[in-house]
Scaffold this motif. Structure first.
Motif, PDB file in Angstrom:
ATOM      1  N   THR A 176       0.842  -1.198   0.000  1.00 54.13           N
ATOM      2  CA  THR A 176       0.000   0.000   0.000  1.00 54.13           C
ATOM      3  C   THR A 176       0.879   1.250   0.000  1.00 54.13           C
ATOM      4  O   THR A 176       2.016   1.237   0.482  1.00 54.13           O
ATOM      5  CB  THR A 176      -0.921   0.021   1.233  1.00 54.13           C
TER       6      THR A 176
ATOM      7  N   SER B  77       0.801   5.906   0.033  1.00 54.74           N
ATOM      8  CA  SER B  77       0.070   7.091   0.481  1.00 54.74           C
ATOM      9  C   SER B  77      -0.635   7.795  -0.677  1.00 54.74           C
ATOM     10  O   SER B  77      -1.442   8.703  -0.452  1.00 54.74           O
ATOM     11  CB  SER B  77       1.030   8.073   1.165  1.00 54.74           C
TER      12      SER B  77
ATOM     13  N   LYS C 150      -4.848   7.527  -1.199  1.00 58.51           N
ATOM     14  CA  LYS C 150      -5.785   8.375  -0.462  1.00 58.51           C
ATOM     15  C   LYS C 150      -5.928   9.750  -1.090  1.00 58.51           C
ATOM     16  O   LYS C 150      -6.905  10.467  -0.831  1.00 58.51           O
ATOM     17  CB  LYS C 150      -5.334   8.514   0.992  1.00 58.51           C
ATOM     18  N   GLU C 151      -4.968  10.145  -1.947  1.00 56.80           N
ATOM     19  CA  GLU C 151      -5.058  11.432  -2.631  1.00 56.80           C
ATOM     20  C   GLU C 151      -6.095  11.414  -3.747  1.00 56.80           C
ATOM     21  O   GLU C 151      -6.707  12.426  -4.064  1.00 56.80           O
ATOM     22  CB  GLU C 151      -3.692  11.810  -3.211  1.00 56.80           C
TER      23      GLU C 151
ATOM     24  N   PRO D  76      -8.640   8.401  -4.443  1.00 56.29           N
ATOM     25  CA  PRO D  76      -9.165   7.039  -4.268  1.00 56.29           C
ATOM     26  C   PRO D  76     -10.086   6.575  -5.389  1.00 56.29           C
ATOM     27  O   PRO D  76     -10.194   5.379  -5.651  1.00 56.29           O
ATOM     28  CB  PRO D  76      -9.906   7.108  -2.928  1.00 56.29           C
TER      29      PRO D  76
ATOM     30  N   SER E 220     -10.107   2.811  -3.285  1.00 52.87           N
ATOM     31  CA  SER E 220     -10.479   3.232  -1.931  1.00 52.87           C
ATOM     32  C   SER E 220     -10.322   2.113  -0.909  1.00 52.87           C
ATOM     33  O   SER E 220     -10.378   2.355   0.291  1.00 52.87           O
ATOM     34  CB  SER E 220     -11.932   3.733  -1.921  1.00 52.87           C
TER      35      SER E 220
ATOM     36  N   GLN F 200      -6.987  -1.161  -4.596  1.00 56.22           N
ATOM     37  CA  GLN F 200      -5.647  -0.617  -4.778  1.00 56.22           C
ATOM     38  C   GLN F 200      -4.695  -1.630  -5.410  1.00 56.22           C
ATOM     39  O   GLN F 200      -3.801  -1.254  -6.171  1.00 56.22           O
ATOM     40  CB  GLN F 200      -5.104  -0.143  -3.423  1.00 56.22           C
TER      41      GLN F 200
ATOM     42  N   ASP G 161      -3.717   0.914  -8.004  1.00 58.96           N
ATOM     43  CA  ASP G 161      -2.633   1.792  -7.554  1.00 58.96           C
ATOM     44  C   ASP G 161      -1.303   1.287  -8.093  1.00 58.96           C
ATOM     45  O   ASP G 161      -0.637   0.441  -7.489  1.00 58.96           O
ATOM     46  CB  ASP G 161      -2.596   1.855  -6.031  1.00 58.96           C
TER      47      ASP G 161
END
Length: 304
Positions: free
Chosen positions: A173, A175, A178-179, A181, A186, A191, A195
């Motif tokens: 995971t 950071s 969260k900027e 989602p 989310s 992710q 992500d």
């Protein structure tokens, strides 16, 4: 009363052994072409593939406008992490297709022609959907990545009759999710798929397969990995989106690590072989050395 307990335990144990033996017989590849297995396999693949594409169309594409079939050039997006995902998916879907045909007793030629191309066919169908969507478009870069994944599997079978270099995946995971989602996910399950900052794709090479007379453990692999970070948007030029988020520097990451080829762990159980083959697409957490585009290098005690 004790006799009843013994009988119940005996019946339970006998049923468990019978079920286990039945599963072993079912999972054992056929020595010759088993037409019933082949027919079941073909029907299952058509049904599952068709249902998946129909569901994908309804869930992903139905709410967006259609257009004439068109191409887009997205090769500079996400620092090519999405292309690595296409290569990974095409390889493992093709491997699954080939192994399924091997289970049915099909010969090597059929395994390569009809099995190893499973991923390429499915992902090409997805590209066609993209091509008719006004919000997206068919990507030549995606197609090249799909072909590359299939070619990686087929070429090794033709050259060595085994898979010595296997694409693998790991995730941690970050950071960045969260900027944004709605794009990067989310939840952890989202992710993992969305992500790209937390994804790493590996080429894991089995050392013993390249030196079969050596005393190197048969399960020991060395892996080179590729990742990227700092990506809130697809490209750094997407200012309309990027201006709404904190500025971050995008950079590539290259890794060197040890790994394990789970398929080289010896077992007579076809059930365990199947489980090990499935999980062999995941890179095990291990120490890793990183060099990145910021000009830094670091040693990770354990890298996911």
């Amino acid at each position: 009363m004790k006799n009843c307990v013994y009988i119940i335990v005996l019946l339970f144990f006998s049923g468990f052994v019978w079920a286990q033996n039945s599963l072993e017989r079912f999972l054992k590849p056929s020595d010759t072409l088993n037409k019933n297995r082949l027919q079941t396999l073909v029907i299952s693949e058509i049904a599952i593939g068709g249902a998946t594409l129909i569901g994908l169309n309804q869930i992903w594409y139905a709410d967006y406008p259609r257009s004439k079939f068109h191409f887009i050039n997205d090769n500079d997006e996400w620092l090519q992490m999405d292309k690595m995902g296409h290569l990974f998916s095409a390889y493992h879907l093709g491997s699954l297709g080939a192994q399924a045909l091997k289970w049915s007793g099909a010969d090597k030629k059929r395994q390569l022609i009809y099995g190893s191309t499973l991923g390429l066919v499915f992902l090409t169908a997805v590209e066609v959907f993209d091509g008719y969507s006004a919000n997206w478009g068919a990507s030549p870069g995606d197609v090249i990545a799909n072909v590359s994944g299939t070619a990686l599997y087929v070429s090794q079978e033709l050259l060595w009759n085994e898979q010595r270099v296997i694409p693998k995946f790991s995730f941690h995971t970050t950071s960045y999710a969260k900027e944004r989602p709605e794009v990067l996910g989310s939840s952890i399950s989202e992710q993992i798929l969305k992500d790209y900052n937390g994804q790493t794709y590996w080429l894991s090479a089995n050392l013993h397969s390249f030196a079969k007379q050596s005393k190197i453990p048969k399960w020991l692999n060395v892996a080179v990995g590729y990742g990227a970070e700092g990506m809130i948007t697809g490209t750094k030029d997407d200012l309309a989106v990027a201006n709404s988020f904190p500025e971050s520097k995008r950079y590539r990451q290259f890794y060197l690590s040890l790994d394990v080829d789970l398929t080289k762990i010896e077992t007579k159980s076809h059930f365990l072989k199947t489980i090990l083959t499935v999980f062999n697409s995941i890179k095990i957490p291990a120490p890793a050395f990183e060099i990145n585009g910021l000009g830094d290098s670091k040693l990770h005690f354990i890298y996911f």
